[in-house]
Design a protein around this motif. Sequence first.
Motif, mmCIF file in Angstrom:
data_model
loop_
_atom_site.group_PDB
_atom_site.id
_atom_site.type_symbol
_atom_site.label_atom_id
_atom_site.label_comp_id
_atom_site.label_asym_id
_atom_site.label_seq_id
_atom_site.Cartn_x
_atom_site.Cartn_y
_atom_site.Cartn_z
ATOM 1 N N UNK A 29 0.827 -1.206 0.000
ATOM 2 C CA UNK A 29 0.000 0.000 0.000
ATOM 3 C C UNK A 29 0.866 1.264 0.000
ATOM 4 N N UNK A 30 1.939 1.242 0.792
ATOM 5 C CA UNK A 30 2.804 2.422 0.877
ATOM 6 C C UNK A 30 3.485 2.729 -0.452
ATOM 7 N N UNK A 31 3.858 1.698 -1.195
ATOM 8 C CA UNK A 31 4.558 1.935 -2.462
ATOM 9 C C UNK A 31 3.598 2.228 -3.606
ATOM 10 N N UNK A 32 2.418 1.614 -3.613
ATOM 11 C CA UNK A 32 1.527 1.729 -4.766
ATOM 12 C C UNK A 32 0.430 2.777 -4.597
ATOM 13 N N UNK A 33 -0.298 2.737 -3.509
ATOM 14 C CA UNK A 33 -1.514 3.540 -3.407
ATOM 15 C C UNK A 33 -1.367 4.815 -2.590
ATOM 16 N N UNK A 34 -0.390 4.882 -1.713
ATOM 17 C CA UNK A 34 -0.289 6.049 -0.833
ATOM 18 C C UNK A 34 0.023 7.350 -1.571
ATOM 19 N N UNK A 36 -0.878 8.391 -4.539
ATOM 20 C CA UNK A 36 -2.113 8.872 -5.169
ATOM 21 C C UNK A 36 -3.098 9.357 -4.110
ATOM 22 N N UNK A 37 -3.169 8.658 -2.974
ATOM 23 C CA UNK A 37 -4.062 9.069 -1.893
ATOM 24 C C UNK A 37 -3.649 10.433 -1.338
ATOM 25 N N UNK A 38 -2.353 10.669 -1.199
ATOM 26 C CA UNK A 38 -1.882 11.953 -0.686
ATOM 27 C C UNK A 38 -2.184 13.085 -1.654
ATOM 28 N N UNK A 39 -2.126 12.825 -2.964
ATOM 29 C CA UNK A 39 -2.463 13.859 -3.934
ATOM 30 C C UNK A 39 -3.952 14.189 -3.901
ATOM 31 N N UNK A 40 -4.781 13.184 -3.656
ATOM 32 C CA UNK A 40 -6.224 13.411 -3.602
ATOM 33 C C UNK A 40 -6.661 14.084 -2.302
ATOM 34 N N UNK A 41 -5.873 13.950 -1.245
ATOM 35 C CA UNK A 41 -6.228 14.488 0.070
ATOM 36 C C UNK A 41 -5.102 15.376 0.595
ATOM 37 N N UNK A 42 -4.937 16.584 0.044
ATOM 38 C CA UNK A 42 -3.840 17.449 0.509
ATOM 39 C C UNK A 42 -4.077 18.007 1.912
ATOM 40 N N UNK A 76 -5.080 -6.771 2.767
ATOM 41 C CA UNK A 76 -4.632 -6.402 1.427
ATOM 42 C C UNK A 76 -4.649 -4.880 1.288
ATOM 43 N N UNK A 77 -3.917 -4.343 0.309
ATOM 44 C CA UNK A 77 -3.916 -2.887 0.126
ATOM 45 C C UNK A 77 -5.307 -2.295 -0.101
ATOM 46 N N UNK A 78 -6.182 -3.031 -0.780
ATOM 47 C CA UNK A 78 -7.547 -2.545 -1.010
ATOM 48 C C UNK A 78 -8.308 -2.416 0.315
ATOM 49 N N UNK A 79 -8.145 -3.407 1.195
ATOM 50 C CA UNK A 79 -8.810 -3.347 2.502
ATOM 51 C C UNK A 79 -8.236 -2.227 3.368
ATOM 52 N N UNK A 80 -6.938 -1.998 3.252
ATOM 53 C CA UNK A 80 -6.305 -0.902 4.006
ATOM 54 C C UNK A 80 -6.843 0.436 3.514
ATOM 55 N N UNK A 81 -7.034 0.568 2.205
ATOM 56 C CA UNK A 81 -7.596 1.808 1.666
ATOM 57 C C UNK A 81 -9.023 2.024 2.167
ATOM 58 N N UNK A 82 -9.797 0.957 2.288
ATOM 59 C CA UNK A 82 -11.154 1.082 2.819
ATOM 60 C C UNK A 82 -11.131 1.560 4.271
ATOM 61 N N UNK A 83 -10.196 1.046 5.058
ATOM 62 C CA UNK A 83 -10.091 1.475 6.448
ATOM 63 C C UNK A 83 -9.666 2.946 6.533
ATOM 64 N N UNK A 84 -8.754 3.361 5.668
ATOM 65 C CA UNK A 84 -8.311 4.762 5.666
ATOM 66 C C UNK A 84 -9.463 5.677 5.260
ATOM 67 N N UNK A 85 -10.235 5.260 4.268
ATOM 68 C CA UNK A 85 -11.384 6.068 3.858
ATOM 69 C C UNK A 85 -12.419 6.142 4.976
#
Length: 141
Positions: A29-34, A36-42, A76-85
């Motif tokens: 998650x840190x290498x792939x999705x983070x 993009x998440x930081x750009x969407x949530x400044x 999984x990274x998808x589940x981690x993204x759901x928890x962050x959201x």
Amino acid sequence: MSKYGTWMLERLVIKYCDIGGSSRGMRLFLTEALPAFQQQNPQLEVEEVLRRYRHPMLVGLYRNGRSKPICVKNKAPKEIMEQIMWLRNSHGRGMEYHVVRSRHLSRNPSIQGQWTVSTFAAELEAENERRLTRTALQTQF
């Protein structure tokens, strides 16, 4: 979630281990999705904390001073993204609120009802009457 025009989640702390197997999804998650998440949530400050030999955790720190820790062990990274959201969209109210329906707490609640002092009062009175008559009969002879 935005309340009165400001986001309630102020900072997100990501704790992970660089060698542990339970942190594999977090490392992906840190290498792939983070990024993009930081750009969407400044508005959100993201902090990465390396903690060796411990399970990965997400900690949301809110403007009202509360924090919500979530364990993301073996996710999984998808589940981690759901928890962050979920953390981002919540207001920061405490998770410890629950409604207590009765004073009697049990894993297996009784279907007969709660015990009180007068639960078996009628049966005890009948038993006492029988004992009194029995002892009265025994003392007569």
